[in-house]
Design a protein around this motif. Structure first.
Motif, PDB file in Angstrom:
ATOM      1  N   MET A 143       0.830  -1.207   0.000  1.00 21.56           N
ATOM      2  CA  MET A 143       0.000   0.000   0.000  1.00 21.56           C
ATOM      3  C   MET A 143       0.862   1.252   0.000  1.00 21.56           C
ATOM      4  SD  MET A 143      -2.955  -1.045   2.728  1.00 21.56           S
ATOM      5  CE  MET A 143      -3.863  -2.584   2.581  1.00 21.56           C
ATOM      6  N   PHE A 144       1.886   1.249   0.814  1.00 20.89           N
ATOM      7  CA  PHE A 144       2.775   2.411   0.874  1.00 20.89           C
ATOM      8  C   PHE A 144       3.498   2.630  -0.452  1.00 20.89           C
ATOM      9  CE2 PHE A 144       7.100   3.994   1.578  1.00 20.89           C
ATOM     10  CZ  PHE A 144       6.830   5.235   2.118  1.00 20.89           C
ATOM     11  N   LEU A 145       4.021   1.549  -1.025  1.00 23.22           N
ATOM     12  CA  LEU A 145       4.779   1.663  -2.274  1.00 23.22           C
ATOM     13  C   LEU A 145       3.905   2.171  -3.410  1.00 23.22           C
ATOM     14  CD1 LEU A 145       7.702   0.873  -3.327  1.00 23.22           C
ATOM     15  CD2 LEU A 145       6.622  -1.175  -4.232  1.00 23.22           C
ATOM     16  N   PHE A 146       2.713   1.595  -3.579  1.00 21.63           N
ATOM     17  CA  PHE A 146       1.830   2.011  -4.667  1.00 21.63           C
ATOM     18  C   PHE A 146       1.252   3.400  -4.418  1.00 21.63           C
ATOM     19  CE2 PHE A 146       1.245  -2.735  -5.141  1.00 21.63           C
ATOM     20  CZ  PHE A 146       2.069  -2.818  -6.244  1.00 21.63           C
ATOM     21  N   ARG A 147       1.017   3.732  -3.171  1.00 21.93           N
ATOM     22  CA  ARG A 147       0.519   5.074  -2.864  1.00 21.93           C
ATOM     23  C   ARG A 147       1.536   6.125  -3.285  1.00 21.93           C
ATOM     24  NH1 ARG A 147       1.952   9.419   1.036  1.00 21.93           N
ATOM     25  NH2 ARG A 147       0.004  10.541   1.466  1.00 21.93           N
ATOM     26  N   GLN A 148       2.824   5.869  -3.056  1.00 15.80           N
ATOM     27  CA  GLN A 148       3.858   6.806  -3.485  1.00 15.80           C
ATOM     28  C   GLN A 148       3.881   6.954  -5.004  1.00 15.80           C
ATOM     29  OE1 GLN A 148       4.080   7.988  -0.328  1.00 15.80           O
ATOM     30  NE2 GLN A 148       6.125   8.584  -0.993  1.00 15.80           N
ATOM     31  N   PHE A 149       3.628   5.878  -5.710  1.00 17.40           N
ATOM     32  CA  PHE A 149       3.598   5.963  -7.175  1.00 17.40           C
ATOM     33  C   PHE A 149       2.360   6.722  -7.660  1.00 17.40           C
ATOM     34  CE2 PHE A 149       2.153   4.430 -11.277  1.00 17.40           C
ATOM     35  CZ  PHE A 149       3.282   4.579 -12.053  1.00 17.40           C
ATOM     36  N   PHE A 150       1.190   6.392  -7.109  1.00 22.09           N
ATOM     37  CA  PHE A 150      -0.047   7.007  -7.582  1.00 22.09           C
ATOM     38  C   PHE A 150      -0.110   8.501  -7.280  1.00 22.09           C
ATOM     39  CE2 PHE A 150      -2.105   2.612  -7.165  1.00 22.09           C
ATOM     40  CZ  PHE A 150      -1.923   2.361  -8.514  1.00 22.09           C
ATOM     41  N   ARG A 151       0.634   8.964  -6.299  1.00 20.62           N
ATOM     42  CA  ARG A 151       0.629  10.400  -5.998  1.00 20.62           C
ATOM     43  C   ARG A 151       1.160  11.224  -7.166  1.00 20.62           C
ATOM     44  NH1 ARG A 151       3.098  12.357  -0.539  1.00 20.62           N
ATOM     45  NH2 ARG A 151       2.122  14.255  -1.324  1.00 20.62           N
ATOM     46  N   SER A 152       2.033  10.620  -7.973  1.00 21.80           N
ATOM     47  CA  SER A 152       2.578  11.346  -9.121  1.00 21.80           C
ATOM     48  C   SER A 152       1.767  11.140 -10.394  1.00 21.80           C
ATOM     49  CB  SER A 152       4.032  10.899  -9.369  1.00 21.80           C
ATOM     50  OG  SER A 152       4.073   9.524  -9.726  1.00 21.80           O
ATOM     51  N   TYR A 153       0.699  10.349 -10.323  1.00 19.56           N
ATOM     52  CA  TYR A 153      -0.125  10.112 -11.509  1.00 19.56           C
ATOM     53  C   TYR A 153      -0.942  11.366 -11.804  1.00 19.56           C
ATOM     54  CZ  TYR A 153      -2.808   7.392 -14.867  1.00 19.56           C
ATOM     55  OH  TYR A 153      -3.370   6.914 -16.021  1.00 19.56           O
ATOM     56  N   PRO A 154      -0.996  11.826 -13.067  1.00 17.31           N
ATOM     57  CA  PRO A 154      -1.666  13.102 -13.371  1.00 17.31           C
ATOM     58  C   PRO A 154      -3.151  13.093 -13.016  1.00 17.31           C
ATOM     59  CG  PRO A 154      -0.298  12.364 -15.214  1.00 17.31           C
ATOM     60  CD  PRO A 154      -0.367  11.219 -14.248  1.00 17.31           C
ATOM     61  N   ASP A 155      -3.585  14.093 -12.268  1.00 16.78           N
ATOM     62  CA  ASP A 155      -5.003  14.222 -11.925  1.00 16.78           C
ATOM     63  C   ASP A 155      -5.848  14.538 -13.159  1.00 16.78           C
ATOM     64  OD1 ASP A 155      -4.618  13.727  -9.222  1.00 16.78           O
ATOM     65  OD2 ASP A 155      -4.165  15.833  -8.796  1.00 16.78           O
ATOM     66  N   GLU A 156      -5.240  15.178 -14.162  1.00 18.74           N
ATOM     67  CA  GLU A 156      -5.989  15.527 -15.365  1.00 18.74           C
ATOM     68  C   GLU A 156      -6.489  14.289 -16.091  1.00 18.74           C
ATOM     69  OE1 GLU A 156      -2.998  16.547 -14.614  1.00 18.74           O
ATOM     70  OE2 GLU A 156      -3.243  18.696 -14.182  1.00 18.74           O
ATOM     71  N   VAL A 157      -5.663  13.238 -16.103  1.00 18.50           N
ATOM     72  CA  VAL A 157      -6.073  11.992 -16.754  1.00 18.50           C
ATOM     73  C   VAL A 157      -7.258  11.385 -16.014  1.00 18.50           C
ATOM     74  CG1 VAL A 157      -5.327   9.667 -17.397  1.00 18.50           C
ATOM     75  CG2 VAL A 157      -3.748  11.591 -17.624  1.00 18.50           C
ATOM     76  N   LEU A 158      -7.218  11.422 -14.697  1.00 15.35           N
ATOM     77  CA  LEU A 158      -8.315  10.866 -13.901  1.00 15.35           C
ATOM     78  C   LEU A 158      -9.596  11.670 -14.093  1.00 15.35           C
ATOM     79  CD1 LEU A 158      -6.376  10.147 -10.576  1.00 15.35           C
ATOM     80  CD2 LEU A 158      -6.770   8.612 -12.505  1.00 15.35           C
ATOM     81  N   ASP A 159      -9.476  12.995 -14.122  1.00 16.67           N
ATOM     82  CA  ASP A 159     -10.661  13.832 -14.320  1.00 16.67           C
ATOM     83  C   ASP A 159     -11.275  13.584 -15.694  1.00 16.67           C
ATOM     84  OD1 ASP A 159     -10.313  14.929 -11.820  1.00 16.67           O
ATOM     85  OD2 ASP A 159      -9.136  16.630 -12.549  1.00 16.67           O
ATOM     86  N   ALA A 160     -10.429  13.426 -16.720  1.00 16.66           N
ATOM     87  CA  ALA A 160     -10.948  13.151 -18.059  1.00 16.66           C
ATOM     88  C   ALA A 160     -11.646  11.797 -18.109  1.00 16.66           C
ATOM     89  CB  ALA A 160      -9.797  13.193 -19.069  1.00 16.66           C
TER      90      ALA A 160
END
Length: 276
Positions: free
Chosen positions: A154-171
Motif C-alpha cells: 500500500m505504501f509503495l503504490f501510494r507513493q507511485f499514484f501520488r505522481s499520476y496526473p489528476d488531469e487523466v483521472l478527471d478526463a
C-alpha cells in the motif's frame, strides 16, 4: 578538477566493486561447495577449486533423494498466490489513499505506516490459534492468509499514484468511468514498474520465509523450500554439506534468474516510488 573527478570515480567504483565481491562471496562459496566431495568440505588442505568434481552426486541427492522438487512447487504456489491477493487489495487501497479525498485519509495512511513497524512475530500466536480452531493448519491457506494484506505494498503504490496526473483521472471520470474501472484500466497498467518492484520484494520474502511455515506446516506434502532444506539437512544427508549446498543453490536459482529478468523494471519501480 579533472584529476579529482577521475580519482572520485575510481574510488566510488572501487567501493562498489568491493561491496559486490562481499555480497557475491557467499553465493560463490555455496556453488563451489555444491560440487565438492564430502571429504574436501572440511579437509585439512584447502583448495578453492575441488580436486574431484562431485556435482552430479550432490545434485542428484538434492533432487532425487529428498522432497525438494515438491517443496519448490509448493513455494511457487504459495508465493504467486500471496502476490495475486496482495495486488488485488493493495492497488485499489493505495489509489484511494493517494487520489481520493475523504475524511480520515491521513489517519488511515498513518495506520499503514504504523503497520510497517509490526513484524509477523507479533500477531503470530492469535493467527495460529485462529487457524487451528478453524482446522486450517498444514494447508496452503494457512501459509498464505497472514500475508494477504500488505501495508508495504500500500505504501509503495501510494507513493507511485501520488505522481499520476489528476488531469487523466478527471478526463476518465468525465467519460463515465467509475473509480474501480479507473484503477484497473488506467492506474494499474501505468504502475507496472512499481508492480514489478513489489513483486520481487514479495516473492523473495515469502520464498525465503522460514518462521511462519515452521509453525503451521506439519507434513512433507506442504513443505516449502526453506523447510525442505531444513528437513534435508536434519534427516536426509547428515554431514553431507555438498548435497546441502546443492539444495540451497537449486532453491536460490529461481530468485536470481527472476531478478535479472526483471531488473530494469525493478529499478524503474524503485526510482519512481521515492518520497514525494
Amino acid at each position: 578538477m579533472r584529476r579529482r573527478g577521475l580519482l572520485g570515480a575510481l574510488l566510488s567504483h572501487a567501493v562498489l566493486l568491493a561491496g559486490a565481491v562481499l555480497m557475491a562471496a557467499p553465493f560463490l562459496w555455496m556453488l563451489l561447495t555444491s560440487i565438492r566431495p564430502p571429504e574436501e568440505v572440511f579437509g585439512t588442505v584447502f583448495n578453492l577449486i575441488p580436486t574431484r568434481f562431485a556435482g552430479y552426486e550432490n545434485y542428484r541427492v538434492a533432487l532425487v533423494e529428498s522432497n525438494l522438487p515438491r517443496a519448490l512447487l509448493n513455494g511457487a504456489i504459495v508465493c504467486l498466490g500471496i502476490l495475486a491477493v496482495q495486488l488485488l487489495f493493495a492497488i485499489p487501497s493505495a489509489y484511494a489513499l493517494a487520489k481520493l479525498k475523504f475524511r480520515g485519509r491521513e489517519w488511515l495512511f498513518g495506520l499503514v505506516l504504523f503497520g510497517l513497524c509490526v513484524p509477523i512475530q507479533v500477531p503470530a500466536l492469535p493467527l495460529y490459534l485462529g487457524l487451528a480452531q478453524a482446522g486450517l493448519l498444514d494447508s496452503f491457506f494457512a501459509l498464505m492468509a497472514p500475508f494477504f494484506l500488505t501495508v508495504f505494498g500500500m505504501f509503495l503504490f501510494r507513493q507511485f499514484f501520488r505522481s499520476y496526473p489528476d488531469e487523466v483521472l478527471d478526463a476518465a471520470r468525465l467519460d463515465g468511468m467509475g473509480e474501480f474501472e479507473i484503477v484497473w484500466r488506467l492506474a494499474a497498467p501505468a504502475a507496472l514498474p512499481a508492480i514489478a518492484a513489489f513483486s520481487i520484494f514479495s516473492i523473495v520474502a515469502h520464498w525465503n520465509d522460514l518462521y511462519w511455515p515452521l509453525i503451521v506446516v506439519t507434513s512433507a506434502e506442504r513443505s516449502v523450500p526453506s523447510l525442505a532444506i531444513l528437513a534435508f539437512r536434519d534427516s536426509e544427508t547428515g554431514g553431507n554439506y555438498g548435497a546441502l549446498m546443492a539444495a540451497a543453490a537449486i532453491t536460490t536459482a529461481p530468485l536470481i534468474i527472476g531478478f535479472f529478468a526483471a531488473r530494469r523494471a525493478f529499478l524503474r519501480g524503485i526510482t519512481m516510488t521515492g518520497p514525494r
